[in-house]
Design a protein around this motif. Structure first.
Motif, PDB file in Angstrom:
ATOM      1  N   LEU A  19       0.830  -1.201   0.000  1.00 28.03           N
ATOM      2  CA  LEU A  19       0.000   0.000   0.000  1.00 28.03           C
ATOM      3  C   LEU A  19       0.866   1.253   0.000  1.00 28.03           C
ATOM      4  N   ASP A  20       0.316   2.345  -0.555  1.00 24.01           N
ATOM      5  CA  ASP A  20       1.002   3.636  -0.457  1.00 24.01           C
ATOM      6  C   ASP A  20       0.485   4.389   0.768  1.00 24.01           C
ATOM      7  N   SER A  21       0.920   5.634   0.952  1.00 27.02           N
ATOM      8  CA  SER A  21       0.569   6.390   2.153  1.00 27.02           C
ATOM      9  C   SER A  21      -0.913   6.732   2.247  1.00 27.02           C
ATOM     10  N   SER A  22      -1.629   6.671   1.103  1.00 23.94           N
ATOM     11  CA  SER A  22      -3.069   6.939   1.120  1.00 23.94           C
ATOM     12  C   SER A  22      -3.887   5.675   1.329  1.00 23.94           C
ATOM     13  N   GLY A  23      -3.235   4.537   1.374  1.00 21.51           N
ATOM     14  CA  GLY A  23      -3.933   3.271   1.526  1.00 21.51           C
ATOM     15  C   GLY A  23      -4.264   2.599   0.211  1.00 21.51           C
ATOM     16  N   SER A  71       5.827   0.418  17.425  1.00 17.72           N
ATOM     17  CA  SER A  71       5.138  -0.485  16.501  1.00 17.72           C
ATOM     18  C   SER A  71       4.713   0.376  15.320  1.00 17.72           C
ATOM     19  N   LEU A  72       5.538   0.418  14.292  1.00 20.64           N
ATOM     20  CA  LEU A  72       5.374   1.372  13.206  1.00 20.64           C
ATOM     21  C   LEU A  72       4.302   0.904  12.222  1.00 20.64           C
ATOM     22  N   ARG A  73       3.249   1.717  12.051  1.00 25.54           N
ATOM     23  CA  ARG A  73       2.148   1.401  11.129  1.00 25.54           C
ATOM     24  C   ARG A  73       1.802   2.633  10.315  1.00 25.54           C
ATOM     25  N   ASP A  74       2.783   3.312   9.802  1.00 23.72           N
ATOM     26  CA  ASP A  74       2.567   4.544   9.054  1.00 23.72           C
ATOM     27  C   ASP A  74       3.557   4.589   7.899  1.00 23.72           C
ATOM     28  N   VAL A  75       3.048   4.544   6.666  1.00 23.69           N
ATOM     29  CA  VAL A  75       3.906   4.470   5.481  1.00 23.69           C
ATOM     30  C   VAL A  75       4.765   5.719   5.349  1.00 23.69           C
ATOM     31  N   ALA A  76       4.181   6.901   5.555  1.00 25.17           N
ATOM     32  CA  ALA A  76       4.932   8.144   5.389  1.00 25.17           C
ATOM     33  C   ALA A  76       6.083   8.228   6.385  1.00 25.17           C
ATOM     34  N   VAL A  77       5.810   7.902   7.641  1.00 25.35           N
ATOM     35  CA  VAL A  77       6.863   7.927   8.660  1.00 25.35           C
ATOM     36  C   VAL A  77       7.916   6.874   8.354  1.00 25.35           C
ATOM     37  N   ARG A  78       7.475   5.691   7.982  1.00 28.56           N
ATOM     38  CA  ARG A  78       8.404   4.608   7.634  1.00 28.56           C
ATOM     39  C   ARG A  78       9.361   5.030   6.527  1.00 28.56           C
ATOM     40  N   ASP A  79       8.808   5.584   5.459  1.00 28.78           N
ATOM     41  CA  ASP A  79       9.639   5.948   4.306  1.00 28.78           C
ATOM     42  C   ASP A  79      10.577   7.106   4.624  1.00 28.78           C
ATOM     43  N   GLU A  80      10.123   8.052   5.441  1.00 30.10           N
ATOM     44  CA  GLU A  80      10.986   9.172   5.818  1.00 30.10           C
ATOM     45  C   GLU A  80      12.163   8.687   6.670  1.00 30.10           C
ATOM     46  N   LEU A  81      11.881   7.788   7.607  1.00 26.25           N
ATOM     47  CA  LEU A  81      12.953   7.241   8.437  1.00 26.25           C
ATOM     48  C   LEU A  81      13.952   6.453   7.597  1.00 26.25           C
ATOM     49  N   ALA A  82      13.435   5.645   6.672  1.00 27.16           N
ATOM     50  CA  ALA A  82      14.313   4.844   5.823  1.00 27.16           C
ATOM     51  C   ALA A  82      15.173   5.738   4.941  1.00 27.16           C
ATOM     52  N   LYS A  83      14.587   6.815   4.431  1.00 25.00           N
ATOM     53  CA  LYS A  83      15.345   7.750   3.591  1.00 25.00           C
ATOM     54  C   LYS A  83      16.441   8.441   4.401  1.00 25.00           C
ATOM     55  N   ARG A  84      16.119   8.797   5.644  1.00 19.75           N
ATOM     56  CA  ARG A  84      17.083   9.523   6.475  1.00 19.75           C
ATOM     57  C   ARG A  84      18.221   8.629   6.940  1.00 19.75           C
ATOM     58  N   TYR A  85      17.892   7.391   7.328  1.00 17.31           N
ATOM     59  CA  TYR A  85      18.903   6.544   7.960  1.00 17.31           C
ATOM     60  C   TYR A  85      19.338   5.353   7.107  1.00 17.31           C
ATOM     61  N   GLY A  86      18.634   5.076   6.024  1.00 19.08           N
ATOM     62  CA  GLY A  86      19.078   4.055   5.086  1.00 19.08           C
ATOM     63  C   GLY A  86      18.869   2.616   5.492  1.00 19.08           C
ATOM     64  N   ASP A 123       5.731  -8.033   7.205  1.00 20.98           N
ATOM     65  CA  ASP A 123       4.778  -6.998   6.829  1.00 20.98           C
ATOM     66  C   ASP A 123       5.557  -5.774   6.380  1.00 20.98           C
ATOM     67  N   TYR A 124       4.852  -4.673   6.111  1.00 21.30           N
ATOM     68  CA  TYR A 124       5.490  -3.465   5.596  1.00 21.30           C
ATOM     69  C   TYR A 124       5.375  -2.260   6.532  1.00 21.30           C
ATOM     70  N   GLY A 125       5.003  -2.474   7.770  1.00 22.53           N
ATOM     71  CA  GLY A 125       4.876  -1.347   8.684  1.00 22.53           C
ATOM     72  C   GLY A 125       3.790  -0.375   8.265  1.00 22.53           C
ATOM     73  N   ASP A 126       2.707  -0.901   7.688  1.00 23.13           N
ATOM     74  CA  ASP A 126       1.601  -0.052   7.239  1.00 23.13           C
ATOM     75  C   ASP A 126       0.305  -0.474   7.930  1.00 23.13           C
ATOM     76  N   THR A 127      -0.810   0.048   7.460  1.00 22.64           N
ATOM     77  CA  THR A 127      -2.088  -0.240   8.113  1.00 22.64           C
ATOM     78  C   THR A 127      -2.667  -1.595   7.727  1.00 22.64           C
ATOM     79  N   HIS A 128      -2.085  -2.221   6.704  1.00 19.20           N
ATOM     80  CA  HIS A 128      -2.560  -3.554   6.291  1.00 19.20           C
ATOM     81  C   HIS A 128      -1.837  -4.595   7.137  1.00 19.20           C
ATOM     82  N   ARG A 129      -2.325  -4.759   8.345  1.00 18.98           N
ATOM     83  CA  ARG A 129      -1.647  -5.645   9.299  1.00 18.98           C
ATOM     84  C   ARG A 129      -2.394  -6.968   9.398  1.00 18.98           C
ATOM     85  N   ASP A 130      -1.727  -8.039   9.030  1.00 22.35           N
ATOM     86  CA  ASP A 130      -2.271  -9.376   9.241  1.00 22.35           C
ATOM     87  C   ASP A 130      -1.104 -10.297   9.607  1.00 22.35           C
TER      88      ASP A 130
END
Length: 333
Positions: free
Chosen positions: A219-223, A254-269, A299-306
């Protein structure tokens, strides 16, 4: 119940089960050398613990006086076919870095012959559908050869956020072994963990089978649902995990936010995020131990948690750890 297995033709084969326990020990320094472990394996959930235990040989349970944990002693193959690694496996009392640090400290105190620790289990992956070669998918394996980033251990000065001093780098000997596994894959097309994930010879692990590819939803940041890049571009072979080498982010989130996840990954690699690696790294460093982290992507640290991929991801990480130690010379007591 303890399982005993062996390697046959490069594949781990289940060979039955027995009840086996070593009586509670007041200390372990006087233990028979055949049981004195040099490698500590730590897991955070029952699924992770069961997956790693399934790949150990000669398994017995052990309790240590004044230590609340239950331990499993076992063996794993080494680079020297005539000798094995003696290992001790434990299940942390909880998730999060504080529990990981506490569990690691208890293990180090109860088993003074341990020289290195490995955190093995699941994590949220960081997909990258734009840069295909860096795209992480469910079921993949991320190996922290470049360390663990404690991304909440920061200093804020003048509105700028900077990481504070990190703990030591991961085990040099296991980084070299991971490099050799990567070289074998690049040149010889050899991936020993794939044989271990063939569950046709392990019917008791049927619940750890690889889920259908259609359940790997991105999923993207909009779901909205995104398409994965083609396997030919991302280097994923159908039905098998891809192994990624790099850094892993760790914090008590417990990270479940695509935008935050991607920003952290971009900053710290980093390539994945989890909640125990920092505790293992810092506690191991303070106790004079080498450390390492291997994660399967659930999983991908997003709202689609199963939970569809949790067991397979745990098994993939455990299979890689067995393969990794198979490249490592025995640690002498």
């Amino acid at each position: 119940m303890s399982t005993i297995g062996q390697i046959q033709g490069g594949r781990f084969a289940h060979s039955g089960s027995v009840r086996s326990r070593i009586p509670e020990q007041s200390h372990t320094s006087g233990m028979d050398p055949q049981w004195q472990p040099t490698v500590g394996l730590l897991t955070a959930t029952p699924e992770e613990f069961a997956a790693m235990r399934a790949f150990l040989d000669s398994v017995v349970e052990l309790r240590v006086a004044e230590d609340p944990a239950t331990y499993v002693l076992g063996a794993l193959p080494s680079w020297d076919c005539g000798r094995r690694h003696n290992v001790v496996l434990t299940l942390l009392g909880s998730t999060a870095n504080s529990a990981a640090a506490n569990g690691c400290a208890n293990l180090a105190r109860s088993f003074p012959t341990v020289e290195l620790t490995i955190m093995v289990g699941i994590a949220a992956g960081i997909p990258n559908p734009v840069r295909h070669e860096q795209h992480v998918r469910r079921g993949d394996i991320v190996v922290a050869t470049r360390g663990v980033v404690d991304y909440d251990h920061v200093r804020v000065v003048g509105g700028d956020t900077e990481l504070r001093r990190a703990f030591s780098l991961p085990s040099p000997r296991l980084v070299r072994c991971a490099d050799m596994l990567q070289a074998d894959e690049l040149v010889g097309d050899r991936r020993p963990w794939e044989n271990l994930l063939d569950l046709s010879v392990r019917p008791e692990l049927a619940k750890y089978s690889r889920p259908p590819t259609r359940s790997d939803i991105l999923l993207d940041s909009s779901g909205a649902r995104l398409r994965h890049p083609s396997r030919s571009r991302s280097g994923h072979r159908e039905g098998f995990p891809k192994v990624h080498y790099g850094s892993i982010g760790s914090a008590d989130r417990s990270l479940r936010d695509v935008a935050v996840r991607d920003e952290l990954a971009k900053r710290y690699g980093f390539l994945a995020v989890e909640m125990e690696g920092s505790g293992i790294g810092s506690s191991s460093t303070l106790n004079g131990l080498e450390w390492f982290v291997v994660r399967g992507i659930s999983d991908y640290g997003d709202t689609h948690r199963d939970h569809a991929w949790r067991r397979y991801a745990a098994l993939a990480a455990a299979a890689y750890v067995r393969s990794l130690l198979g490249k490592c010379t025995p640690i002498r007591l």
